[in-house]
Design an enzyme around this catalytic site. Structure first.
Site, PDB file in Angstrom:
ATOM      1  N   HIS A 122       0.867  -1.180   0.000  1.00  0.00           N
ATOM      2  CA  HIS A 122       0.000   0.000   0.000  1.00  0.00           C
ATOM      3  C   HIS A 122       0.904   1.231   0.000  1.00  0.00           C
ATOM      4  CE1 HIS A 122      -2.923   2.999   1.171  1.00  0.00           C
ATOM      5  NE2 HIS A 122      -3.869   2.134   0.865  1.00  0.00           N
ATOM      6  N   GLU A 169      -3.897   2.263  -7.293  1.00  0.00           N
ATOM      7  CA  GLU A 169      -4.333   3.423  -6.510  1.00  0.00           C
ATOM      8  C   GLU A 169      -3.444   4.609  -6.842  1.00  0.00           C
ATOM      9  OE1 GLU A 169      -6.628   2.336  -2.681  1.00  0.00           O
ATOM     10  OE2 GLU A 169      -4.504   2.371  -2.234  1.00  0.00           O
ATOM     11  N   GLY A 207     -10.007   7.705  -3.555  1.00  0.00           N
ATOM     12  CA  GLY A 207     -11.046   8.725  -3.620  1.00  0.00           C
ATOM     13  C   GLY A 207     -12.420   8.228  -4.027  1.00  0.00           C
TER      14      GLY A 207
HETATM   15  O1  G3P Z   1      -6.619   1.412   0.689  1.00  0.00           O
HETATM   16  C1  G3P Z   1      -7.610   2.228   0.183  1.00  0.00           C
HETATM   17  C2  G3P Z   1      -7.191   3.613   0.087  1.00  0.00           C
HETATM   18  O2  G3P Z   1      -5.865   3.895  -0.057  1.00  0.00           O
HETATM   19  C3  G3P Z   1      -8.102   4.533  -0.621  1.00  0.00           C
HETATM   20  O3  G3P Z   1      -8.429   5.441   0.360  1.00  0.00           O
HETATM   21  O4  G3P Z   1      -9.872   7.008   1.503  1.00  0.00           O
HETATM   22  O5  G3P Z   1      -9.290   7.349  -0.901  1.00  0.00           O
HETATM   23  O6  G3P Z   1     -10.841   5.505  -0.248  1.00  0.00           O
HETATM   24  P1  G3P Z   1      -9.684   6.378   0.150  1.00  0.00           P
END
Ligand code: G3P
Length: 250
Positions: A122, A169, A207
């Site tokens: 991550h 991500e 997001g």
């Molecule tokens: O592991 C999921 C994450 O990094 C995404 O975070 O708060 O943007 O959904 P968020």
């Protein structure tokens, strides 16, 4: 099969040559909702148990979607005791064997307690490429799934050679409330394409906040989403989980 990888990940400072064992995965059309609890206050301690129970309740209504939750390392075992329909995964693990190690997260112990897998690399807990390969193969040795997070196309192309899931991500949009699938669709499309060229199941995160964001991710070729803040901070967790799951199977 054995694959020799000669690659450079974003987080690495040098190039490495690594020999790994991998397997061919049959195609699947399953849909996945992966919820990272991170260490948000309302997703840790007793609140993690409550959050997990709420998610589990909704997951039972939708047996066709696979829901996974990743509580913090100190909550993961207790959470696993209270849920039935969701898979519980770790946020990070260490590729160590039994022995003299201090302060590490041993994979075989998680396996003994029924933990189904782990997030790996991550962007808030990056690992070197060498470590990533060792973690994925150790998880596999214990029958656990790897969900490898990647920040760019090169990393996605590499990770899909070894992982069970690859979650693209965009680090810039994590926690922003601005969905990567709507703000950077072309980037998502290229990452999904790179992941699909290998064996892993493609997920998208960063997001993701609404049903529309989930639909956009699926339209771009993902088979699921990796989310945190939208669910963890939701006023009504059950409704938000329902909204996301419904969008996954529409
Ligand atoms: O592991 C999921 C994450 O990094 C995404 O975070 O708060 O943007 O959904 P968020």
């Amino acid at each position: 099969m054995i694959l020799l990888l000669y690659y450079r990940m974003n987080y690495m400072s040098s190039t490495e040559v690594i020999k790994i064992h991998f397997r061919i995965r049959p195609p699947t059309d399953d849909r996945f909702l992966v919820i990272n609890f991170k260490t948000y206050l309302n997703a840790t301690g007793s609140r993690a148990i409550d959050l997990a129970r709420r998610i589990d309740k909704v997951a039972k209504e939708y047996p066709t979607v696979r829901v996974m939750i990743a509580p913090s390392v100190v909550d993961v075992l207790k959470v696993a005791e209270v849920v039935e329909a969701v898979d519980v995964i770790a946020q990070h693990v260490d590729p160590i064997d039994p022995g003299a190690h201090t302060g590490r997260i041993p994979i075989w112990v998680l396996s003994e307690y029924g933990i189904a897998g782990a997030l790996v690399n991550h962007s808030e807990r990056p690992v070197s490429f060498n470590e990533l390969v060792n973690i994925v193969s150790t998880l596999r040795r214990y029958g656990m799934k790897s969900i490898v997070c990647t920040p760019n196309v090169d990393a996605s192309r590499m990770a899909t050679q070894i992982a069970d899931f690859v979650a693209f991500e965009d680090p810039e949009l994590i926690g922003s409330g601005i969905s990567v699938s709507k703000a950077k669709p072309e980037l998502v499309r290229r990452n999904v394409e790179a992941i699909r060229a290998g064996q892993a199941i493609p997920l998208v995160g960063a997001g993701i906040s609404t049903a529309e964001d989930v639909r956009a991710s699926i339209a771009l070729g993902a088979q699921g989403v990796l989310v945190a803040s939208a669910i963890v901070k939701a006023k009504n967790v059950e409704n938000k989980v329902r909204e996301f799951i419904s969008a996954l199977i529409e």
